[in-house]
Design an enzyme around this catalytic site. Structure first.
Site, short mmCIF file in Angstrom:
data_model
loop_
_atom_site.label_atom_id
_atom_site.label_comp_id
_atom_site.label_asym_id
_atom_site.label_seq_id
_atom_site.Cartn_x
_atom_site.Cartn_y
_atom_site.Cartn_z
N GLY A 1 0.98 -1.11 -0.03
CA GLY A 1 -0.10 0.05 -0.04
C GLY A 1 0.80 1.23 0.00
O GLY A 1 0.61 2.23 -0.51
N ASP A 2 1.96 1.20 0.81
CA ASP A 2 2.92 2.43 1.03
C ASP A 2 3.66 2.39 -0.36
O ASP A 2 3.78 3.67 -1.02
CB ASP A 2 3.55 2.30 1.92
CG ASP A 2 3.23 1.87 3.38
OD1 ASP A 2 1.89 2.47 3.53
OD2 ASP A 2 3.80 1.25 4.12
#
Ligand code: CKP
Ligand code: MG
Length: 310
Positions: free
Chosen positions: A254-255
């Site tokens: 996600g990052d």
């Protein structure tokens, strides 16, 4: 000028290849959603600054040394000798499934407060082009939450663009607590990033993206995991499938996705190209072990299109 300012807790990370109770060897690195994003942007040649607190201990040195080595600006990071640096354990269980355990209650990272943010914005020089905040920092306690509130307020007043990644963590707080903390920030947020199951934190509406756009958010980017991602703006929705790569470790994906998205924003490319870069950087993260170790530099961005010899 700093391209991106972000704030949060970064911990020493221990990765085992099986259940911790069996002992054996562990890989040691660092992990923290916000610093993962900062590293992702630094690798792509942007100037990224991380604000956070580490203890005066070896895990803290590891965090600072790693972020510095990755080119993340630590001017505003602080050491607090009265609390330990937090730890996170990743125990690899089956395929890419990890059991994650935090040892972060009372950590130095949770001593982050609004004064840390005031120092940044009161310093001479232009404001950051982007501020990136996540729900994790807000979940660490009253003071870290107030740090995020202050950062959002100061960034909005300074004209920075503000990105919020919901990053809901059940182990840190409930959906109701997250909703109560994050919804009041929405009027100041330009870009929201959430996985589809996190949208309920931000709104009760049956069409969450439309509701968030009506509430003043400029772009809502929804991640569907292996189903790709969709960007919603006033002019419509754009979808991109996920890139097909071997799934090695989904933590940090996600990052990595956010780093690609924000890199595209800093480069001034359109929403479709931003999403393309986001699914590409996300794919690099899932195909490699570790939160951020496999993130691409500029030249490597094209590797997934052409292969190493392309
Ligand atoms: O949503 P992501 O899998 O990209 O986030 C992973 C990070 O900060 C990981 O580094 C961990 O330390 C954390 O999220 C967390 O606090 O859970
Ligand atoms: Mg996330």
């Amino acid at each position: 000028m700093t391209d991106l300012l972000t704030l949060g807790e970064t911990m020493a990370a221990f990765r085992t290849t099986g259940p911790l109770r069996l002992g054996g060897t562990a890989g040691i690195s660092v992990a923290g959603s916000e610093s993962n994003v900062a590293i992702g942007l630094a690798r792509l040649g942007h100037r990224a600054a991380w604000v956070g607190v580490t203890g005066a201990d070896e895990p803290g040195e590891l965090v600072r040394r790693t972020l510095r080595a990755e080119g993340v600006e630590l001017t505003w990071a602080r050491v607090d000798a009265t609390a330990p640096t937090g730890l996170i354990l990743f125990e690899n269980r089956v395929a890419d499934i990890n059991r994650v355990t935090y040892h972060r209650a009372g950590s130095a990272g949770s001593r982050l407060g609004p004064a840390d943010v005031t120092r940044v914005f009161d310093a001479p020089g232009p404001p950051p082009r982007l501020l990136h905040v996540t729900g994790i920092t807000c979940a660490l306690g009253v003071e870290p939450y107030q740090a995020v509130v202050e950062a959002v307020r100061r960034a909005r007043d300074a004209g920075s663009t503000i990105c919020l990644d919901v990053n809901h963590r059940n182990r840190l707080w409930s959906v109701a607590e997250a909703a109560a903390a994050l919804r009041p920030l929405l009027p100041s947020i330009d870009l929201v990033v959430a996985s589809d199951d996190e949208l309920a934190v931000l709104t009760d509406a049956t069409d969450p993206a439309s509701a968030l756009l009506s509430a003043g958010v400029t772009e809502v980017v929804v991640k569907h995991g292996a189903g790709g991602a969709t960007s919603h703006t006033a002019t419509g929705a754009i979808h991109r499938p996920a890139r097909t790569v071997p799934v090695v470790d989904t933590v940090g994906a996600g990052d990595a996705f956010v780093a690609g998205l924000l890199s595209g924003w800093l480069d001034g490319v359109d929403a479709a190209a931003r999403l393309d870069r986001a699914v590409t950087t996300g794919a690099f993260a899932v195909a490699t072990r570790g939160d951020w170790e496999g993130l691409p530099d500029r030249a490597e961005l094209a590797l997934l299109d052409h292969g190493p010899g392309g």
